[in-house]
Write a protein that holds these residues in place. Structure first.
Motif, mmCIF file in Angstrom:
data_model
loop_
_atom_site.group_PDB
_atom_site.id
_atom_site.type_symbol
_atom_site.label_atom_id
_atom_site.label_comp_id
_atom_site.label_asym_id
_atom_site.label_seq_id
_atom_site.Cartn_x
_atom_site.Cartn_y
_atom_site.Cartn_z
ATOM 1 N N THR A 107 0.835 -1.209 0.000
ATOM 2 C CA THR A 107 0.000 0.000 0.000
ATOM 3 C C THR A 107 0.869 1.258 0.000
ATOM 4 O O THR A 107 0.652 2.188 -0.787
ATOM 5 C CB THR A 107 -0.915 -0.010 1.245
ATOM 6 N N SER A 128 2.462 1.869 -3.312
ATOM 7 C CA SER A 128 1.471 2.354 -4.274
ATOM 8 C C SER A 128 1.176 3.832 -4.035
ATOM 9 O O SER A 128 1.099 4.631 -4.975
ATOM 10 C CB SER A 128 0.187 1.532 -4.108
ATOM 11 N N GLU A 129 1.030 4.193 -2.778
ATOM 12 C CA GLU A 129 0.717 5.593 -2.444
ATOM 13 C C GLU A 129 1.905 6.513 -2.730
ATOM 14 O O GLU A 129 1.726 7.697 -3.031
ATOM 15 C CB GLU A 129 0.275 5.695 -0.978
ATOM 16 N N LEU A 139 1.490 8.244 -5.991
ATOM 17 C CA LEU A 139 0.319 9.094 -6.284
ATOM 18 C C LEU A 139 0.744 10.443 -6.862
ATOM 19 O O LEU A 139 0.084 11.003 -7.723
ATOM 20 C CB LEU A 139 -0.496 9.325 -5.007
ATOM 21 N N HIS A 168 -5.595 6.844 -11.802
ATOM 22 C CA HIS A 168 -4.222 7.354 -11.808
ATOM 23 C C HIS A 168 -3.432 6.626 -12.889
ATOM 24 O O HIS A 168 -3.687 5.453 -13.199
ATOM 25 C CB HIS A 168 -3.574 7.140 -10.440
ATOM 26 N N CYS A 187 -1.068 3.045 -8.884
ATOM 27 C CA CYS A 187 -1.431 3.256 -7.465
ATOM 28 C C CYS A 187 -2.620 2.382 -7.067
ATOM 29 O O CYS A 187 -3.438 2.782 -6.206
ATOM 30 C CB CYS A 187 -1.771 4.724 -7.193
ATOM 31 N N ALA A 231 -3.327 1.775 -3.367
ATOM 32 C CA ALA A 231 -3.483 2.914 -2.446
ATOM 33 C C ALA A 231 -4.795 2.761 -1.692
ATOM 34 O O ALA A 231 -5.762 2.187 -2.203
ATOM 35 C CB ALA A 231 -3.472 4.223 -3.225
ATOM 36 N N ARG A 232 -4.805 3.281 -0.470
ATOM 37 C CA ARG A 232 -6.045 3.201 0.313
ATOM 38 C C ARG A 232 -7.142 4.034 -0.335
ATOM 39 O O ARG A 232 -6.863 5.057 -0.959
ATOM 40 C CB ARG A 232 -5.784 3.669 1.747
ATOM 41 N N TYR A 239 -7.215 7.741 -0.093
ATOM 42 C CA TYR A 239 -6.259 8.524 -0.873
ATOM 43 C C TYR A 239 -6.524 8.417 -2.379
ATOM 44 O O TYR A 239 -5.886 9.104 -3.169
ATOM 45 C CB TYR A 239 -4.821 8.080 -0.579
ATOM 46 N N TYR A 240 -7.397 7.495 -2.756
ATOM 47 C CA TYR A 240 -7.673 7.291 -4.178
ATOM 48 C C TYR A 240 -9.067 7.821 -4.480
ATOM 49 O O TYR A 240 -9.276 9.029 -4.605
ATOM 50 C CB TYR A 240 -7.508 5.809 -4.543
ATOM 51 N N GLY A 283 -10.034 10.495 -2.249
ATOM 52 C CA GLY A 283 -8.964 11.470 -2.031
ATOM 53 C C GLY A 283 -9.186 12.787 -2.768
ATOM 54 O O GLY A 283 -10.184 12.995 -3.456
#
Ligand code: GLY
Ligand code: MN
Ligand code: MN
Length: 506
Positions: free
Chosen positions: A222, A225-226, A229, A417, A425, A428-429, A432-433, A436
């Motif tokens: 994770t 991946s973040e 971003l 993304h 990403c 990503a959580r 945040y995606y 986000g």
């Protein structure tokens, strides 16, 4: 027969002792000069520092992944895992089986137990890989997966160090490095990339009675991946290059429309021509090209591409060049094969373009990620309603809890993304995606579509079989956005003018 005889495929002639003695002789030495540092290496250290700061005192294991079998003893062309590529700067086909290890640098290196995790001062990165074997090694001539005679000269430790700026060690040393202090240093691995490595680590954890929750590994994936971003300047440059190369590929495909129509299986022809340019200019296509003529455009992931291209059809082409550093464009244009939209095609095209422009206008720093979709889908719903297709009002359809009728004609989202992965990403959580906020340096696609299947009885007959998507790659900037893919026209008049310049005059 010599005792160095490697295990050979059942069709291979055994090597004689004379051959084994003869083969290492009389070769020029490898070049003494080391290769230049990869341009990405200037940026990878900062990326590694960021991930290091997120996991103080822990050992982080980031594999490139193994070769994967296509059939029997033939492999797919190697592509490293995206997190590995991001942290090492290695692209194209480098480097199967390699593993990046970020080792916590403890204040007392000999005794991590003395130093609690928070006392650890950053990490030391080491790249483990299989350096080329000397020519005296059977690998040189007998190993079809790694041998120099089979796959070319691979890097030495010193060469890969020069390229990446990372200390490199032979892969054979990795098990010992992972075993060191395993009972006292928490270790995380990106689990899904290299099964053999994951099994080895799990076995080391088990045999050393290390308590372990697989969530710790998922947290690393994770974080990696973040980390992607927000793109740095190098990444933005590579994405721009990917978009520019993709525009060249699209142009070449358009020039070949008459040939594609004449040859039959025109969709395949378009895929092939784009693939030629993707391989020629970059590393490959970034994903399976979608070349969907006529009603095929209404199948979202039409990658079979075995249909005809006919005068009078639209062709939806969703294609992207992946450059050598593995950054990919993701661009869709829906184009009239003969150079002119019919009135019905133009009507749908203009609706999608309006939706896309609304999405692009909403893609600003501080906006929510979902604002882009909401702006675009509102326009789509409004047009569907105006055409008498939508069975409820626009507002009822846009009601997320009880509506959603418009999704019958655009079931996918408007954005994702974009980066090293086409759907970047991905781990990503949610907060945040999708949940986000857009920030400068993010690159997203804006890609609404309207898909009116030939079999859809709710659609007026003159619109059935028309599918349109328009997709661009949008960099969020400090004060708005920049369209990285604007070398390809979107406005229907500009599209027709562009096509007129590329197609033979009729
Ligand atoms: N080409 C895949 C996508 O547009 O998401
Ligand atoms: Mn796409
Ligand atoms: Mn896309």
């Amino acid at each position: 027969m010599n005792d160095q005889q490697p295990r050979l495929p059942n069709r291979q002639t055994p090597f004689s002792d004379a051959f084994v003695a003869f083969i290492p002789t009389d070769w020029a030495p490898y070049p003494a000069e080391l290769p230049d540092r990869l341009p990405a290496a200037e940026f990878t250290e900062h990326r590694r520092d960021t991930i290091s700061a997120a996991f103080p005192g822990e050992r982080l294991v980031i594999p490139a992944g193994p070769l994967s079998v296509r059939s029997n003893d033939t492999d797919y062309r190697f592509r490293p895992h995206s997190a590995f590529a991001h942290l090492t700067g290695l692209g194209s086909d480098r480097e199967p089986d390699a593993v990046l290890v970020l080792e916590p640098s403890f204040t007392d290196a000999d005794d991590p137990a003395e130093a609690s995790g928070v006392d650890a001062e950053g990490h030391t990165a080491t790249l483990y890989f299989k350096p080329r074997a000397p020519r005296t090694d059977p690998e040189f001539y007998a190993d079809a997966r790694y041998g120099e005679m089979w796959v070319g000269t691979r890097d030495s430790l010193e060469e890969l160090e020069a390229l990446t700026g990372l200390p490199c060690r032979p892969l054979a040393e990795l098990p010992a490095a992972l075993t060191l202090h395993i009972d006292r240093v928490d270790t995380r691995v990106v689990r899904e990339v290299d099964d053999r490595l994951t099994k080895l680590l799990d076995e080391l954890r088990r045999s050393n009675a290390v308590e372990f929750d697989p969530c710790v590994d998922a947290e690393l994936a994770t974080a990696l991946s973040e980390l992607r971003l927000i793109k740095d300047d190098f990444e933005i440059g590579q994405l721009q290059l990917a978009c520019d190369d993709t525009a060249v590929g699209f142009e070449a495909v358009v020039r070949d429309f008459p040939t594609a129509v004449a040859q039959g299986r025109g969709e395949r022809w378009c895929e092939g021509v784009f693939g030629l340019h993707a391989r020629h200019r970059g590393n490959d296509v970034g994903y399976g090209s979608i070349c969907a003529a006529g009603d095929h455009a209404n199948t979202l992931h039409w990658i079979r591409n075995d249909g005809e291209l006919a005068d009078g059809d639209l062709i939806l082409m969703d294609m992207g060049v992946e450059v050598e550093t593995l950054y990919t464009a993701d661009i869709t244009r829906t184009l009239p094969v003969n150079g002119r939209f019919t009135p019905a095609q133009r009507k749908v095209y203009e609706a999608v373009l309006e939706a896309q422009q609304a999405g692009i206008d909403a893609a600003r720093p501080g906006a929510r990620f979902t604002d882009v979709h909401e702006a675009a889908i509102r326009v789509v719903a409004r047009h569907l309603h105006a055409w008498g297709i939508l069975p409820v009002s626009v507002e009822e359809s846009l009601d997320q809890l009880n509506g959603g009728h418009h999704r019958r004609w655009m079931v996918h989202g408007t954005s994702h993304h974009l980066g090293i992965d086409v759907h970047d990403c991905a781990e990503a959580r949610q907060e945040y995606y999708r949940g986000g906020v857009l920030r400068p340096g993010m690159v997203i696609t804006v890609e609404p579509g309207i898909y009116l299947k030939a079999t859809d009885l709710l659609v007026p007959e003159e619109l059935r079989g028309i599918g349109v998507r328009i997709e661009d790659d949008i960099l969020i900037t400090e004060d708005g956005n920049r369209n990285l893919s604007d070398k390809l026209p979107r406005d229907p008049d500009a599209v027709e003018a562009w096509l007129a310049g590329l197609l033979p005059k009729s």
